[in-house]
Scaffold this active site. Structure first.
Site: not given
Lengths: 233, 233
Positions: B121-122, B89, B193, B158
């Site tokens: 991700s985060a 997020g 990714e 990413h």
């Protein structure tokens, strides 16, 4: 207040500032000296190199350009400037230095007092209420995200439309702006490359021939056409 | 230390966590309960909605998932967790809350003590020294950019290669990382990714079948192949 607030310094297939030159001729018609603030360090280049680039870019207008880092007293330099150009690069780096050197309010006061302002990219981002809709990487930690607040909205420069063919799963620009608005009730103006806002006293006009994308909190985003006057009241 | 640190939760054409499930079966083989930290609020969804999504994603592994926000004492919940999943997020939002609730060090201690960690991700970004190579928008102001520091480098999740056909003038990912390294002498691992780092005690392996792009300060970036062991000493 007299300002040109551009999405980008450079558009594809054109040299630095080239597409803005006709507007800058008018914008800077009554000034000879332009104070350049190179703190965002476009592409990581030095303050000297960046000032040289700004000089080259504004050469067709016949202006004298000096970098803020050349002055012993930056507060005095800004306060006495007739025109100020804040170039792009990294917004975190720019905002950190403006705050740490106590220049954010000085800059705002100078613009209010009539200095002709030109901002590109990071230099446009700082015209909004906060730098929170920048696209930049947080390469340094600024003491605050608050910026000049020349108007009651934020800018998203280099606005990019969602590419419906993309297979990338990182957030689209539109999703990022919506996430910002979940937590901040601030209008965001997505300025596409080639667009700029022309601020003449209280009147703000979209220029550059392209539409802009407007994000009002809690509403679906919408487009405004070039030459539209921005008025969110 | 046992961790899976993934570039993304989801790859194109596949459902949430789906591509990671075979690895998660092994990674979480010895645990029944997974503590989910939903603070990054993927796409702006609520903590409850996000926890529901994590539950669905991990259902094929047969795990019991609870959100950290459901616990009265989050410090105790993390300290006693056998497995912890930090979802993606907005990294600014995640880091702000981890710092403000005093959870950053607690999380580090729990991972050091053997809790099986999963980050996407985060949640992967925070495994590095700082969050300064996030791609996210600064929608909130965290008290610090420092993160878990599970290893001596930073993650860029990413990771996107430069598109040589693009006419967009915003900075490429590679330029952003170089600008970060102009000011911070920190190695950056660009995780595409579909890639993840598998941390097993002191051994860090690139997995997922794709190469990763490594940025060492002052050197040209280079690629490492899937199954390579990361060792920058």
């Amino acid at each position: 207040m007299q300002a040109i607030i551009a999405s980008t310094s450079t558009i594809h297939g054109s040299s630095y500032l080239e597409y803005l030159l006709p507007s800058l001729e008018t914008h800077f018609a009554d000034v000879q000296d332009v104070l350049f603030i190179p703190f965002a360090r476009l592409g990581g280049i030095s303050h000297d190199e960046y000032t040289e680039k700004a000089k080259e870019g504004l050469k067709p207008c016949g202006k004298d350009v000096r970098g803020l880092h050349e002055f012993e007293d930056p507060i005095k330099a800004i306060a006495s400037a007739e025109a100020i150009f804040v170039g792009g690069g990294n917004t975190f780096l720019l905002v950190k230095q403006l705050h740490e050197l106590g220049l954010m309010n000085v800059l705002r006061t100078a613009i209010d007092a009539g200095a002709s302002y030109l901002g590109t990219s990071a230099g446009s981002n700082i015209c909004g209420l906060t730098m929170q809709t920048t696209n930049d990487m947080p390469i340094v930690y600024p003491p605050s995200f608050k910026t000049l607040g020349l108007f009651d909205f934020n800018i998203n420069p280099h606005y990019m439309d969602t590419d419906s063919n993309s297979t990338h799963k990182g957030e689209t620009r539109e999703i990022r702006i919506k996430e910002f608005q979940n937590l901040n009730s601030v209008i965001v103006v997505g300025l596409r490359e080639g667009s700029w806002l022309k601020v003449a006293d209280a009147k703000i006009t979209l220029e550059g021939g392209l539409p802009a994308r407007i994000f009002e909190p809690g509403q679906p985003p919408y487009e405004i056409d070039s030459n539209a006057i921005l008025n969110f009241n």
